[in-house]
Design a protein around this motif. Structure first.
Motif, PDB file in Angstrom:
ATOM      1  N   ASP A 209       2.228  13.207   9.024  1.00  0.00           N
ATOM      2  CA  ASP A 209       2.865  12.088   8.323  1.00  0.00           C
ATOM      3  C   ASP A 209       2.210  11.739   6.986  1.00  0.00           C
ATOM      4  N   HIS A 210       0.889  11.778   6.925  1.00  0.00           N
ATOM      5  CA  HIS A 210       0.212  11.276   5.727  1.00  0.00           C
ATOM      6  C   HIS A 210       0.477  12.122   4.473  1.00  0.00           C
ATOM      7  N   ASN A 211       0.460  13.455   4.658  1.00  0.00           N
ATOM      8  CA  ASN A 211       0.556  14.380   3.527  1.00  0.00           C
ATOM      9  C   ASN A 211       1.946  14.866   3.203  1.00  0.00           C
TER      10      ASN A 211
ATOM     11  N   GLY B 197      -6.992   1.248  -5.978  1.00  0.00           N
ATOM     12  CA  GLY B 197      -6.707   2.682  -5.917  1.00  0.00           C
ATOM     13  C   GLY B 197      -5.967   3.147  -4.683  1.00  0.00           C
ATOM     14  N   ARG B 198      -5.621   2.250  -3.795  1.00  0.00           N
ATOM     15  CA  ARG B 198      -4.991   2.656  -2.541  1.00  0.00           C
ATOM     16  C   ARG B 198      -3.727   3.492  -2.765  1.00  0.00           C
ATOM     17  N   GLN B 199      -2.870   3.027  -3.668  1.00  0.00           N
ATOM     18  CA  GLN B 199      -1.592   3.719  -3.894  1.00  0.00           C
ATOM     19  C   GLN B 199      -1.670   4.707  -5.049  1.00  0.00           C
TER      20      GLN B 199
ATOM     21  N   GLY C  60       8.541   0.955   2.562  1.00  0.00           N
ATOM     22  CA  GLY C  60       8.180   1.979   3.536  1.00  0.00           C
ATOM     23  C   GLY C  60       6.916   1.605   4.276  1.00  0.00           C
ATOM     24  N   SER C  61       6.256   2.581   4.901  1.00  0.00           N
ATOM     25  CA  SER C  61       4.983   2.466   5.635  1.00  0.00           C
ATOM     26  C   SER C  61       5.166   2.039   7.087  1.00  0.00           C
ATOM     27  N   CYS C  62       4.094   2.227   7.861  1.00  0.00           N
ATOM     28  CA  CYS C  62       4.142   1.874   9.281  1.00  0.00           C
ATOM     29  C   CYS C  62       4.252   0.371   9.490  1.00  0.00           C
TER      30      CYS C  62
ATOM     31  N   SER D   9       3.781  -2.088   2.211  1.00  0.00           N
ATOM     32  CA  SER D   9       2.715  -1.505   3.018  1.00  0.00           C
ATOM     33  C   SER D   9       1.694  -2.578   3.405  1.00  0.00           C
ATOM     34  N   ASN D  10       0.498  -2.148   3.761  1.00  0.00           N
ATOM     35  CA  ASN D  10      -0.459  -3.078   4.358  1.00  0.00           C
ATOM     36  C   ASN D  10      -1.778  -3.234   3.619  1.00  0.00           C
ATOM     37  N   ARG D  11      -2.014  -2.408   2.602  1.00  0.00           N
ATOM     38  CA  ARG D  11      -3.305  -2.492   1.913  1.00  0.00           C
ATOM     39  C   ARG D  11      -3.114  -2.527   0.406  1.00  0.00           C
TER      40      ARG D  11
ATOM     41  N   GLY E 289       7.789   9.526   6.034  1.00  0.00           N
ATOM     42  CA  GLY E 289       6.362   9.814   5.956  1.00  0.00           C
ATOM     43  C   GLY E 289       5.618   8.605   5.423  1.00  0.00           C
ATOM     44  N   CYS E 290       4.307   8.746   5.292  1.00  0.00           N
ATOM     45  CA  CYS E 290       3.479   7.628   4.807  1.00  0.00           C
ATOM     46  C   CYS E 290       3.723   7.354   3.330  1.00  0.00           C
ATOM     47  N   SER E 291       3.978   8.430   2.580  1.00  0.00           N
ATOM     48  CA  SER E 291       4.391   8.305   1.190  1.00  0.00           C
ATOM     49  C   SER E 291       3.440   7.458   0.359  1.00  0.00           C
TER      50      SER E 291
ATOM     51  N   GLY F 287       7.972  11.568  11.770  1.00  0.00           N
ATOM     52  CA  GLY F 287       7.880  10.305  11.050  1.00  0.00           C
ATOM     53  C   GLY F 287       6.459   9.791  11.101  1.00  0.00           C
ATOM     54  N   ILE F 288       6.273   8.556  10.658  1.00  0.00           N
ATOM     55  CA  ILE F 288       4.932   7.967  10.676  1.00  0.00           C
ATOM     56  C   ILE F 288       4.522   7.776  12.139  1.00  0.00           C
ATOM     57  N   VAL F 289       3.310   8.196  12.444  1.00  0.00           N
ATOM     58  CA  VAL F 289       2.833   8.207  13.824  1.00  0.00           C
ATOM     59  C   VAL F 289       3.059   6.872  14.546  1.00  0.00           C
ATOM     60  N   HIS F 290       2.883   5.751  13.843  1.00  0.00           N
ATOM     61  CA  HIS F 290       3.043   4.443  14.505  1.00  0.00           C
ATOM     62  C   HIS F 290       4.502   4.016  14.610  1.00  0.00           C
ATOM     63  N   VAL F 291       5.367   4.743  13.950  1.00  0.00           N
ATOM     64  CA  VAL F 291       6.795   4.459  14.099  1.00  0.00           C
ATOM     65  C   VAL F 291       7.347   5.300  15.245  1.00  0.00           C
TER      66      VAL F 291
HETATM   67  S1  SF4 Z   1      -1.058   2.609   6.843  1.00  0.00           S
HETATM   68 FE1  SF4 Z   1       0.126   3.899   5.494  1.00  0.00          FE
HETATM   69  S2  SF4 Z   1      -1.009   5.801   5.511  1.00  0.00           S
HETATM   70 FE2  SF4 Z   1      -1.708   4.677   7.306  1.00  0.00          FE
HETATM   71  S3  SF4 Z   1      -0.359   5.334   8.963  1.00  0.00           S
HETATM   72 FE3  SF4 Z   1       0.566   3.556   8.045  1.00  0.00          FE
HETATM   73  S4  SF4 Z   1       2.005   4.357   6.570  1.00  0.00           S
HETATM   74 FE4  SF4 Z   1       0.587   5.985   7.051  1.00  0.00          FE
END
Ligand code: SF4
Lengths: 213, 476
Positions: B67-69, B440-442, B350-352, B434-436, B412-414, B111-115
């Motif tokens: 998912d991440h890459n 430089g996170r994005q 997007g994001s988990c 997203s959550n962070r 994906g994590c995108s 998909g994203i692992v947590h989804v």
């Molecule tokens: S926080 Fe972002 S990078 Fe980490 S699993 Fe969730 S979507 Fe993927």
């Protein structure tokens, strides 16, 4: 795992709180499938003036002369000093690998994020918790003399400023023991294989749906 | 304190049910029911297994997904970045060699692992769920004990199906009453983090409770639990109720028939006893929560959209003041600026945290009939999984987004962390679901503001932050 007993060395004062793991090792380096080689990318965004990734030759990059890690007086340090909530953010163990690969053996801060904290112990890297005012004294000692030597003594649970104050730190007995001996934790757990199998047998009875497919 | 209570918290119950061996010092060997894997934090763990000639303990407990890459467009052409490709190949090879179930890049369930865990019913109430990813806390929404772990622990779980864990303290966050219209799960959790701070939950497991939490859908609860780690707690959870059970029912990995009935009986006990003791309680009034926007480089640096960028000069604590000053510098913001004056370059939905179907519906409802502002360089919608994408397309949400000028991508994590080609360039400012919002996170030098999906869509249309409730008011 590398055992940890006592180390003496100089310290790099990273005067920031909430240092997150994205800052310790940015995402582009997480693409490596190895456990080593992260040292040159530690604090990458702060450390270099130009961007880089795994394919960039580090030698071609310009170090940021203002970043504390790059100051000549802090070369060869083995201890990192930081403020509260160090290592917050993602679970990436690469953060600990980068700190250890760089040459740090310990970090001293007033608090840590949980996952970073437990990852540290798996890599012979010691996260020491001192009170905020004690951390402040260490910052002052290093500010007064960058060559100030500091000892982190795990068996005695002490941080000592050479020729100065000594501070006691608390550490979980089990973690301390594992670190001092450099225990293989998986091997240790597998010694309980019978207990794990017994648990599984009980649980399979009580909650069979957990063992389906 | 009024005597010792006998009741147990939800966390106590989950912990007790998974103790393989109590070490008597507050730590125990804890059994792991479900282990989710992805390409970034697993290769070194598999390497460790190989070096020690060890095998996975229980194959069926594991489920892997890249998912991440992963690229979010042009997948059929393969992955251009050779380093990303090597990591995905490593996951393929490791899963094949160790016989671990994996949803590959071209699998519609990817998909994203947590989804995908919850979507597949691979996450069930009462489970211990771990993954080499801090946002594993997401799965706590199911009344599960779900924690993020590091790579050494991934290896430990693969080899032993257990983890040595230290029991955390119990913190209950009660969100009392009901939120107003236009206020979402994301706003609730950002408000909680703003209140208790990014280290406020350190050392605790958090149970989210109260009417406002009960009223959330499972997807909303996942959004809240997802960001538990941003409050410093490794695990966040919500008690099981009808909402939970109805969500799980019929999912591919969920039990069926008699096993289902037995499971439901067991799951009904997954709540804190009335006389359970919490080490700490925090109560927040839902009515006071407004749509939130972060202004700084830590999720606790958050204000209501009607607020202003705070002034470090008013902060008494020196360490915090320095942090605020540095954040304003990084974010290129001036104290006192109204949040709604902040203009944006990019929008990421997007994001988990916020890429499930309800999130996309909420964003589409705002975007419908409007167009992304001309000043926005890029606005992306990245579904959390292939199945979310299919569902959205069935509902025509992709059309709404495309008509409004958004890009519609593969899952994906995108740009949540930009390990794939989607990222911010230096200086670019982004409204992100997203959550962070770390430096430089994005993308190196990128500036992130965390918001809900509806707020992100509203910002895309306006070109700057706007109170989505006003837009919704206009539309009504
Ligand atoms: S926080 Fe972002 S990078 Fe980490 S699993 Fe969730 S979507 Fe993927």
């Amino acid at each position: 795992m590398t055992p940890f007993t006592t180390i003496t060395g100089t310290a790099v004062p990273l005067d920031r709180s909430n240092v997150d793991t994205d800052a310790i090792i940015p995402k582009q380096y997480l693409k490596s499938i190895k456990r080593t080689g992260f040292g040159p990318y530690l604090f990458d965004d702060w450390r270099y003036l130009d961007p880089g990734d795994l394919q960039t030759d580090v030698k071609t990059r310009r170090p940021n002369p203002d970043f504390v890690l790059n100051r000549p007086e802090h070369r060869g340090a083995t201890i990192l000093l930081a403020r509260q909530n160090f290592g917050c953010g993602s679970s990436r163990e690469h953060a600990v690998w980068a700190l250890a690969n760089y040459g740090f053996r310990a970090v001293i801060a007033s608090s840590y994020a949980d996952i970073f904290f437990s990852n540290s112990f798996k890599n012979g890297f010691l996260p020491v918790v001192l009170k905020a005012d004690e951390v402040e004294q260490l910052f002052q000692a290093v500010a007064a003399d960058a060559a100030q030597r500091i000892t982190v003594d795990l068996p005695a649970q002490q941080v000592r400023i050479d020729g100065g104050a000594a501070f006691h730190f608390d550490i979980d007995a089990l973690r301390k023991d594992r670190l001092v001996k450099g225990v293989d934790e998986i091997g240790e757990t597998l010694a309980h294989a019978d207990a794990i199998k017994a648990y599984e047998a009980r649980r399979r009875q009580a909650a069979p749906w957990l063992f389906a497919q | 304190m009024a005597g010792k209570t006998s009741g147990r918290t939800l966390y106590d119950k989950l912990w007790d049910a998974h103790v393989v061996k109590d070490f008597g010092d507050g730590s125990a060997l804890i059994y792991i029911d479900r282990h989710l894997l992805h390409e970034v934090t697993s290769p070194q763990a598999f390497e460790g297994l190989r070096l020690a000639h060890r095998q996975p303990w229980r194959l069926a407990a594991n489920l892997a997904v890249p998912d991440h890459n992963v690229p979010t467009e042009g997948r059929a052409q393969g992955i251009k970045d050779p380093v990303s490709k090597a990591q995905l190949d490593a996951l393929d090879e490791n899963c094949a060699a160790f016989h671990i179930t994996k949803f590959g890049l071209m699998d519609r369930r990817q998909g994203i692992v947590h989804v995908i865990g919850p979507e597949q019913g691979a996450t069930l109430p009462g489970m211990t769920v771990v993954c080499g990813d801090s946002h594993t806390s997401t799965h706590g929404a199911f009344g599960a004990l779900a924690t993020g772990i590091g790579t050494s622990e991934v290896e430990h779980v693969l080899a032993t199906q257990t983890l040595v864990q230290k029991k955390a303290e119990n913190l209950r966050v009660t969100v009392r009453g009901h939120v107003g219209p236009g206020v979402t799960a994301k706003d609730i959790v950002l408000a909680i983090i703003g209140h208790i701070g990014t280290a406020g939950g350190t050392g605790y497991s958090i149970e989210f409770a109260g009417e406002a939490i009960r009223a959330l859908s499972m997807e909303g609860r996942m959004t809240v639990c997802n960001m538990t780690i941003e409050a410093g707690a490794r695990a966040g959870m919500v008690a099981v109720d009808d909402t939970t059970i109805n969500y799980v029912k019929g999912r591919p990995f969920a039990p069926r028939g008699a096993a289902w009935d037995a499971a439901v009986v067991a799951w009904r006990d997954l709540h804190s006893d009335a006389d359970a003791h919490f080490d700490r309680e925090v109560v927040i009034e839902a009515a006071g929560i407004e749509p939130q926007v972060t202004w700084g480089t830590s999720p606790e640096m958050v204000v209501p959209v009607g607020g202003r960028v705070p002034d470090p000069a008013e902060e008494k604590d020196a360490v915090r003041r320095n942090g605020m000053t540095r954040a304003l510098q990084y974010m290129a913001l001036k104290a006192g600026t109204p949040m709604t004056d902040i203009t944006l370059d990019k929008i990421f939905i997007g994001s988990c945290t916020n890429a499930r179907i309800e999130d996309l519906r909420a964003a589409a409802a705002v975007a419908r009939g409007h167009h992304v502002a001309a000043t926005i360089k890029q606005a992306m919608v990245v579904p959390g999984s292939g199945l979310v994408k299919e569902q959205a397309e069935k509902e025509g949400l992709d059309k709404i987004f495309l008509d409004a000028g958004f890009e519609w991508r593969e899952p994906g994590c995108s740009m949540c962390l930009g390990m794939n080609p989607d990222h911010l360039s230096p200086g670019e400012r982004c409204a992100s679901t997203s959550n962070r919002n770390f430096e430089g996170r994005q993308g190196a030098g990128g500036r992130t503001h965390l918001v809900s999906p509806a707020m992100a869509a509203a910002a895309a249309i306006a070109g700057h932050f706007v109170d989505v409730r006003q837009m919704q008011g206009e539309a009504a």
